[in-house]
Design a protein around this motif. Sequence first.
Motif, short mmCIF file in Angstrom:
data_model
loop_
_atom_site.label_atom_id
_atom_site.label_comp_id
_atom_site.label_asym_id
_atom_site.label_seq_id
_atom_site.Cartn_x
_atom_site.Cartn_y
_atom_site.Cartn_z
N UNK A 83 34.36 -14.40 -33.68
CA UNK A 83 33.10 -15.17 -33.05
C UNK A 83 32.83 -15.15 -31.64
N UNK A 84 34.05 -15.30 -30.94
CA UNK A 84 33.94 -15.08 -29.32
C UNK A 84 33.47 -13.68 -28.96
N UNK A 85 34.14 -12.86 -29.80
CA UNK A 85 33.77 -11.41 -29.36
C UNK A 85 32.28 -11.14 -29.82
N UNK A 86 31.75 -11.90 -30.58
CA UNK A 86 30.05 -11.73 -30.85
C UNK A 86 29.34 -12.52 -29.89
N UNK A 87 29.90 -13.26 -29.17
CA UNK A 87 29.24 -13.89 -27.91
C UNK A 87 29.18 -15.20 -27.83
N UNK A 88 30.10 -16.04 -28.66
CA UNK A 88 30.10 -17.37 -28.53
C UNK A 88 30.96 -17.73 -27.35
N UNK A 89 30.62 -18.51 -26.42
CA UNK A 89 31.66 -18.83 -25.33
C UNK A 89 33.03 -19.35 -26.07
N UNK A 90 32.88 -20.27 -26.97
CA UNK A 90 34.11 -20.91 -27.55
C UNK A 90 33.69 -21.53 -28.77
N UNK A 91 34.79 -21.81 -29.71
CA UNK A 91 34.74 -21.93 -31.04
C UNK A 91 35.86 -22.74 -31.56
N UNK A 92 36.05 -23.97 -32.14
CA UNK A 92 36.84 -24.58 -32.61
C UNK A 92 36.89 -24.92 -34.21
#
Length: 374
Positions: A37-46
Amino acid sequence: MLPLFPITLAAAALFAPAVAGAAEPQARALQPLMAAEVAAGAPGVTAYVDDGHRVWQGAAGVADVRTGRRLRPTDRFRAGSNTKSMVSTVVLQLVGEHRLALTDTVARRLGPVLPYANRVTVRNLLNHTSGIPDNATPPAVELFKGDPFRRWRPEELVALVADLPQEFPAGSAWNYSNTNYTLLGMMVERSTGHTLAQEVERRILRPLGLRDSSMPLHEPTPSGSFARGYSLDYDDEYNQIPETLRDVTAHDSSGYFAAGNLVTTEADLARFFRALLSGRLLSPALLAEMKTTVPTSYGPGIRYGLGLFFFDDTPCGTLIGHGGGMPGYENQFASTPDGRHQVGIMRNYEEAPDAVTEAQGTLWSKAMELACAA
């Protein structure tokens, strides 16, 4: 206008998640999905998973694109419409105290704020069967294209839709509308003589020890360890601009009021929903009212109670919870009916490209599976 950041900065963020016990099956399964998901463009994920025996929390990417600070599982974020579940709980507590009633009309409690106020009840507001149009767009437009620090009064938020026709007779259909909870927040304040934030603090946050949660109407950037929020930007015709990453963290959140003003953490959401579903916050009769559902416009298998979504046919069977999407943040949280198995995810990017949304859907599905595996 807030500064724009190229989306490649998010993709270049730290991919290694901050996890509790990297050898755990949750970490092994969710780490690559969060990284995707980060690679897809999200700055961060929890992510948050409680399988009934132990709790696992993880995070990937950054909380702040400019500084590169890594996102932590314990970071605070704007929870959007998860606010509604807390507001509904406060309203139902007031029903139990005979200070409100589910059959009260808007007109009885607030006067003629809408032309059809005498035909919409508290129950209609709580379960989105009021037919009142949604008021969410003007505050969002103000944030992106006007004054992000504008202070909205609840009465102004209701006035945004007061001249529009009722979408259907109350109780005859379902449509999600933030205006419903604007009106409920006004009723809480009118019936108690306190602000909505004070009542949420007194009735929920303090008794449950939710020290990382608050409802800060006029705090442009919430305090503490806080994840900054990002969005695709919009052009003058309100079309999304691809490959942009605009920091929308700093703004006045009074435009969300009772519909989406909560700032919290995954752990605090877990504690709240566990307490609610286990009967700590409402009497059995009122909790049963809260769990009385109507069909939604989202199709079979998704029902709505009084401030709660019910998701059928999941790996856990039925899950109960809510979600929240607002400029800068998107999150989901759900529990089994007994509150023992729980799952939550958050990204600090909304509105987001389709690739990010698709990656989050994959992460959510796997997190649900892990929550119910034990």
